[in-house]
Structure formats: structure tokens, C-alpha cells
Write a protein that holds these residues in place. Structure first.
Motif, PDB file in Angstrom:
ATOM      1  N   ALA A 175       0.842  -1.212   0.000  1.00  0.00           N
ATOM      2  CA  ALA A 175       0.000   0.000   0.000  1.00  0.00           C
ATOM      3  C   ALA A 175       0.867   1.249   0.000  1.00  0.00           C
ATOM      4  CB  ALA A 175      -0.920  -0.010   1.211  1.00  0.00           C
ATOM      5  N   GLU A 176       1.968   1.194   0.778  1.00  0.00           N
ATOM      6  CA  GLU A 176       2.872   2.341   0.852  1.00  0.00           C
ATOM      7  C   GLU A 176       3.552   2.585  -0.503  1.00  0.00           C
ATOM      8  OE1 GLU A 176       3.155   4.566   2.923  1.00  0.00           O
ATOM      9  OE2 GLU A 176       5.058   5.568   2.474  1.00  0.00           O
ATOM     10  N   GLU A 177       3.985   1.473  -1.111  1.00  0.00           N
ATOM     11  CA  GLU A 177       4.622   1.605  -2.433  1.00  0.00           C
ATOM     12  C   GLU A 177       3.641   2.178  -3.448  1.00  0.00           C
ATOM     13  OE1 GLU A 177       6.138  -2.274  -3.268  1.00  0.00           O
ATOM     14  OE2 GLU A 177       7.945  -1.971  -2.048  1.00  0.00           O
ATOM     15  N   LYS A 178       2.401   1.668  -3.388  1.00  0.00           N
ATOM     16  CA  LYS A 178       1.375   2.156  -4.312  1.00  0.00           C
ATOM     17  C   LYS A 178       1.122   3.650  -4.082  1.00  0.00           C
ATOM     18  CE  LYS A 178      -3.356   1.238  -5.783  1.00  0.00           C
ATOM     19  NZ  LYS A 178      -4.642   0.711  -5.382  1.00  0.00           N
ATOM     20  N   ARG A 179       1.070   4.013  -2.792  1.00  0.00           N
ATOM     21  CA  ARG A 179       0.824   5.422  -2.460  1.00  0.00           C
ATOM     22  C   ARG A 179       1.962   6.290  -2.982  1.00  0.00           C
ATOM     23  NH1 ARG A 179       2.214   9.223   0.633  1.00  0.00           N
ATOM     24  NH2 ARG A 179       3.885   8.026   1.617  1.00  0.00           N
ATOM     25  N   LYS A 180       3.198   5.775  -2.766  1.00  0.00           N
ATOM     26  CA  LYS A 180       4.368   6.531  -3.225  1.00  0.00           C
ATOM     27  C   LYS A 180       4.354   6.680  -4.750  1.00  0.00           C
ATOM     28  CE  LYS A 180       7.762   5.778   0.427  1.00  0.00           C
ATOM     29  NZ  LYS A 180       8.951   5.019   0.835  1.00  0.00           N
ATOM     30  N   ALA A 181       4.016   5.558  -5.445  1.00  0.00           N
ATOM     31  CA  ALA A 181       3.975   5.594  -6.917  1.00  0.00           C
ATOM     32  C   ALA A 181       2.919   6.580  -7.410  1.00  0.00           C
ATOM     33  CB  ALA A 181       3.683   4.198  -7.458  1.00  0.00           C
ATOM     34  N   GLU A 182       1.753   6.559  -6.728  1.00  0.00           N
ATOM     35  CA  GLU A 182       0.680   7.488  -7.107  1.00  0.00           C
ATOM     36  C   GLU A 182       1.083   8.942  -6.859  1.00  0.00           C
ATOM     37  OE1 GLU A 182      -3.174   4.529  -6.385  1.00  0.00           O
ATOM     38  OE2 GLU A 182      -2.694   6.070  -4.917  1.00  0.00           O
ATOM     39  N   GLU A 183       1.773   9.132  -5.738  1.00  0.00           N
ATOM     40  CA  GLU A 183       2.227  10.481  -5.395  1.00  0.00           C
ATOM     41  C   GLU A 183       3.255  10.969  -6.423  1.00  0.00           C
ATOM     42  OE1 GLU A 183       1.094  12.474  -3.331  1.00  0.00           O
ATOM     43  OE2 GLU A 183       2.640  14.002  -3.011  1.00  0.00           O
ATOM     44  N   ALA A 184       4.180  10.045  -6.780  1.00  0.00           N
ATOM     45  CA  ALA A 184       5.209  10.409  -7.769  1.00  0.00           C
ATOM     46  C   ALA A 184       4.560  10.736  -9.111  1.00  0.00           C
ATOM     47  CB  ALA A 184       6.202   9.262  -7.925  1.00  0.00           C
ATOM     48  N   ALA A 185       3.561   9.927  -9.502  1.00  0.00           N
ATOM     49  CA  ALA A 185       2.867  10.167 -10.779  1.00  0.00           C
ATOM     50  C   ALA A 185       2.146  11.510 -10.752  1.00  0.00           C
ATOM     51  CB  ALA A 185       1.882   9.040 -11.048  1.00  0.00           C
ATOM     52  N   ARG A 186       1.540  11.808  -9.588  1.00  0.00           N
ATOM     53  CA  ARG A 186       0.813  13.079  -9.465  1.00  0.00           C
ATOM     54  C   ARG A 186       1.772  14.268  -9.569  1.00  0.00           C
ATOM     55  NH1 ARG A 186      -0.254  16.719  -5.781  1.00  0.00           N
ATOM     56  NH2 ARG A 186       0.968  15.673  -4.185  1.00  0.00           N
ATOM     57  N   LEU A 187       2.928  14.132  -8.861  1.00  0.00           N
ATOM     58  CA  LEU A 187       3.910  15.221  -8.896  1.00  0.00           C
ATOM     59  C   LEU A 187       4.466  15.400 -10.317  1.00  0.00           C
ATOM     60  CD1 LEU A 187       5.843  14.576  -5.563  1.00  0.00           C
ATOM     61  CD2 LEU A 187       4.328  16.481  -6.077  1.00  0.00           C
ATOM     62  N   GLU A 223       4.888  18.338 -15.303  1.00  0.00           N
ATOM     63  CA  GLU A 223       4.730  18.387 -16.762  1.00  0.00           C
ATOM     64  C   GLU A 223       3.745  19.484 -17.167  1.00  0.00           C
ATOM     65  OE1 GLU A 223       5.768  13.784 -17.993  1.00  0.00           O
ATOM     66  OE2 GLU A 223       3.683  14.448 -17.973  1.00  0.00           O
ATOM     67  N   ALA A 224       2.682  19.597 -16.364  1.00  0.00           N
ATOM     68  CA  ALA A 224       1.688  20.637 -16.658  1.00  0.00           C
ATOM     69  C   ALA A 224       2.301  22.019 -16.505  1.00  0.00           C
ATOM     70  CB  ALA A 224       0.485  20.489 -15.732  1.00  0.00           C
ATOM     71  N   ARG A 225       3.211  22.142 -15.491  1.00  0.00           N
ATOM     72  CA  ARG A 225       3.874  23.441 -15.293  1.00  0.00           C
ATOM     73  C   ARG A 225       4.824  23.747 -16.436  1.00  0.00           C
ATOM     74  NH1 ARG A 225       3.740  22.570  -9.756  1.00  0.00           N
ATOM     75  NH2 ARG A 225       5.631  21.332  -9.777  1.00  0.00           N
ATOM     76  N   GLN A 226       5.563  22.675 -16.875  1.00  0.00           N
ATOM     77  CA  GLN A 226       6.568  22.861 -17.939  1.00  0.00           C
ATOM     78  C   GLN A 226       5.907  23.105 -19.289  1.00  0.00           C
ATOM     79  OE1 GLN A 226      10.108  22.277 -17.737  1.00  0.00           O
ATOM     80  NE2 GLN A 226      10.031  22.192 -15.515  1.00  0.00           N
ATOM     81  N   LYS A 227       4.798  22.415 -19.495  1.00  0.00           N
ATOM     82  CA  LYS A 227       4.147  22.461 -20.806  1.00  0.00           C
ATOM     83  C   LYS A 227       3.539  23.842 -21.046  1.00  0.00           C
ATOM     84  CE  LYS A 227       0.820  19.708 -23.366  1.00  0.00           C
ATOM     85  NZ  LYS A 227      -0.207  18.684 -23.226  1.00  0.00           N
TER      86      LYS A 227
END
Lengths: 192, 224
Positions: free
Chosen positions: B107-119, B124-128
Motif C-alpha cells: 500500500a505504501e509503495e502504491k501510495r508513493k507511486a501514485e504520489e510520484a505520478a501526481r507530482l 509536466e503541466a507546469r513545464q508544458k
């Protein structure tokens, strides 16, 4: 034999007459639009020549500009080249002229065209094309590696051909004006 | 004589009573033993069943920690207090602990992966850059400080079109009910034209799109 020649002559005469009649008459508004279109093409050429001569223009861009400039000309058109203190005016094929311009032995080159205007209005020819002459003044500035500056101003006359054509775009027929530039002749060169 | 008989009768009654109590006590004891035996057998059966259930829980790989906990609670509620059962209960509890730790880790890994994807998406939205319109691209190509930068804008703008050969018509006006055009060109040539000439003498008049939303024909109008 005489009958046959007469038949051919009449056929040619009629076909030329119908061809002329088929060309649209230009209303004053339309004439202004076509005149303006031809002037724009000369202005486009002026920009290409400036780009090609400019030593800061990347080689690939200069080459592309040569190709684009060539699209403005009728095949076989020539460009007159003069120099202050030289009576002779040399004529080169346009591509050859542009390639020489690109390779000029100067550290810096600046070419500007100005006072671009008609000296002979577009006139309808028997073949249906419209032909006119646009004059331009070209100021050339070249600076050598040693810092020597050469400057001249040349008056040039450009023959312009305009022809009404039709083509298909996405399945529908449209009518357009094809503007082609012809020979560019030097009429005057002076220092500065 | 009468008194003697009564005495004897009393003694006999007493003996009978003793005998009756004796018989009664013996019968009660044997019943108790039977009950105890039955209880012991029942307990043994429960212990056996509990062991089997616990072994099954240890072998099971599909149940979630919560399901294992629920089954274990049922067994623990029997209070069997058997050393073997207790040992198995401990093993099952350890297994549940491990499973919970694994689940928490996942669950922690999933949360971290989701957080990383969100960041990453936010970055990307900021750069684009903001989505540019065709007019924006025209303006940026004309004002680009270098050919390389203008070429980048050209490449981006071309993505709006079904192909670099998409036809571009430049209308000069309508004369006598007939529309006049400049010689048709392509979008690739037109964008390069803007880059070369550094001026835009036309405005967008009409855009025709294909089924995928890409521009398949562009009509411009000469500015008056």
C-alpha cells in the motif's frame, strides 16, 4: 493546298480569339488585388535575397531560401549584375546568381530592396497573360575581412507575368492567379 | 422383649439407610466419570479440529489478513488452552503480522507511486506551455529570435494538421461573385514562408478538419 492552309489559319485565329475571350476581364477592384499580389511576390523575393546574402543565415536555411526564391521565377529567367566602375552588366541564371550571392567573399553582407513599384502596369497580352514591370532599388553593402566596405545602389526592373489558372483542391475547383517573375535587368548603378 | 425387637428393627433400618447411601454414592461417581470422559472426548475433538483449522490457516495463501484474523478469533474463543493449539495460534498470528506488513508495504509503495505520478503530472503541466492556437503559432514563428526556435514552433504547429502537405488557400477577395486566390500552397511551405518573411499579411478565414480533428484544409484571407 491553299484550302488546307486557309483552314489551319482560321482554326488558329478562332482558337486564339476564344482563348482571349475566355480570360476574365478585370474589374478595377480585382485589378488592384492582382497588382498587389504581384508586388507582394517581389517583396517576398527581396526578403529571400536578403536572407541568402546575409552571412548569419545558417547554410541549410539559405539553401532552402534559394529553392523558395526559385519557385517565384519562370524557368530560364536571368538576373543582371552590375558593379560601380564596370560598364558591363553580367547576366546569370537566377539559381546561379543566388548561389553566387550566398558565396560572396565578404565578412558581412546587407541587401535591402526599397521603392518597389510598378513602372509599367499589368497589361493583358494576346495569350491571355498579364505582363508588367516592377522596378526596385537594391542597396548592397559588403564588408571585407579587412574592414573595407563596398556599397552600391542598383535600380533593377523585374518583368512580372500573371496568369489566371484553375486547380483542384480537396475535390473542388478553384481559380487562382499565378504570378511568375521573369528577367531582372539592371537599369542603373551608382556608388553609395 | 418388645423393646429388644424395636432396637433390632432400628438397627436394620439404619443398615439399610447406610447401604442405600453407599449404593447412591457409587452410582453418582460413575455418572460423573462418564460426564468427565465425554467432556474430555469433546475437548479432544475440539482440539483436533482446532489444530486442523489452524494448519489450514497456515497453509492458506489466498485469505486476507482480516479473514485470517476472523477465523483465528473463532478458534481462540474456544479457549482450548492446549499447548499445541497455542503454538499453532502463535504461528498464525505471526503469519497475519507478516501479511499485514506486506500489505502495508504494498500500500505504501502504491501510495508513493501514485504520489510520484501526481507530482510528475503537475510538473509536466507546469513545464508544458499553454495550448497554442494556430494564430499563436503564426505569431511565434514570425517573432522567433532564431531559425532553430522558429523551426520548433513549425514542428509543433504541424501537429495540428493532418499532414505537412495540407493545402493552404489564400483568398484575395470575391470579385463579381467569384473568389480569387493566390497560388495554393501547403502548410509546411506556408509556415516556413512566415519564418522567412517575418510578417503575416493574411488572417484565418476557414478551417476544415478531418474525422480525427486535424486540419485538412486551411483558408486564409489577405488582410485589407
Amino acid at each position: 493546298m491553299i484550302k488546307k492552309q486557309l483552314f489551319i489559319f482560321i482554326s488558329l485565329f478562332l482558337s486564339l480569339t476564344f482563348s482571349l475571350l475566355a480570360q476574365p476581364e478585370l474589374s478595377p477592384e480585382r485589378k488592384i488585388a492582382v497588382d498587389s499580389l504581384a508586388l507582394e511576390k517581389v517583396k517576398d523575393l527581396s526578403k529571400y535575397i536578403s536572407m541568402i546574402g546575409d552571412k548569419k543565415t545558417p547554410f541549410s536555411e539559405a539553401n532552402r531560401a534559394v529553392d523558395r526564391a526559385m519557385e517565384l521565377f519562370m524557368e530560364g529567367s536571368q538576373m543582371g549584375v552590375s558593379a560601380v566602375g564596370r560598364k558591363e552588366i553580367k547576366y546569370y541564371g537566377v539559381r546561379k546568381y543566388l548561389e553566387r550571392l550566398m558565396a560572396l567573399n565578404y565578412q558581412k553582407v546587407k541587401i535591402d530592396w526599397f521603392n518597389i513599384q510598378y513602372i509599367s502596369d499589368l497589361q493583358r497580352q494576346p495569350d491571355g497573360k498579364y505582363v508588367g514591370v516592377i522596378t526596385i532599388y537594391q542597396k548592397f553593402e559588403g564588408v571585407t575581412k579587412e574592414g573595407m566596405k563596398y556599397v552600391d545602389t542598383t535600380k533593377k526592373d523585374i518583368t512580372v507575368y500573371v496568369e489566371r489558372k484553375k486547380t483542384q483542391v480537396n475535390g473542388r475547383e478553384i481559380g487562382y492567379w499565378d504570378v511568375m517573375l521573369g528577367d531582372i535587368r539592371v537599369s542603373e548603378t551608382k556608388r553609395g | 422383649m418388645k423393646i429388644t425387637l424395636s432396637k433390632h428393627l432400628l438397627h436394620l433400618l439404619f443398615f439399610c439407610l447406610i447401604a442405600l447411601v453407599g449404593v447412591s454414592t457409587t452410582s453418582c461417581n460413575s455418572k460423573k466419570k462418564l460426564a468427565e470422559k465425554q467432556a474430555a472426548e469433546a475437548r479432544a475433538a475440539k482440539i483436533s479440529q482446532a489444530k486442523a483449522d489452524l494448519q489450514a490457516l497456515l497453509a492458506n495463501t489466498n485469505k486476507s489478513p482480516e479473514e485470517l484474523e476472523r477465523d483465528l478469533a473463532r478458534i481462540k474463543a474456544m479457549n482450548l488452552n492446549d499447548p499445541e493449539v497455542n503454538a499453532l495460534i502463535k504461528q498464525v498470528e505471526e503469519k497475519i503480522g507478516q501479511k499485514k506488513a506486506e500489505a502495508a508495504k504494498i500500500a505504501e509503495e502504491k501510495r508513493k507511486a501514485e504520489e510520484a505520478a501526481r507530482l510528475k503530472a503537475e510538473e509536466e503541466a507546469r513545464q508544458k506551455p499553454a495550448k497554442l492556437t494556430l494564430d499563436d503559432y503564426f505569431a511565434r514563428i514570425i517573432s522567433a529570435p532564431s531559425a532553430a526556435e522558429a523551426n520548433n514552433y513549425i514542428n509543433d504547429a504541424l501537429k495540428l494538421f493532418s499532414s505537412p502537405e495540407t493545402p493552404v488557400l489564400i483568398s484575395l477577395g470575391v470579385f463579381g461573385g467569384e473568389k480569387d486566390y493566390d497560388k495554393p500552397t501547403t502548410i509546411s511551405k506556408y509556415l516556413n514562408y512566415l519564418k522567412d518573411q517575418k510578417r503575416n499579411i493574411n488572417t484565418i478565414d476557414n478551417i476544415v478538419r478531418d474525422a480525427s480533428g486535424k486540419i485538412k484544409e486551411l483558408e486564409l484571407m489577405r488582410k485589407k
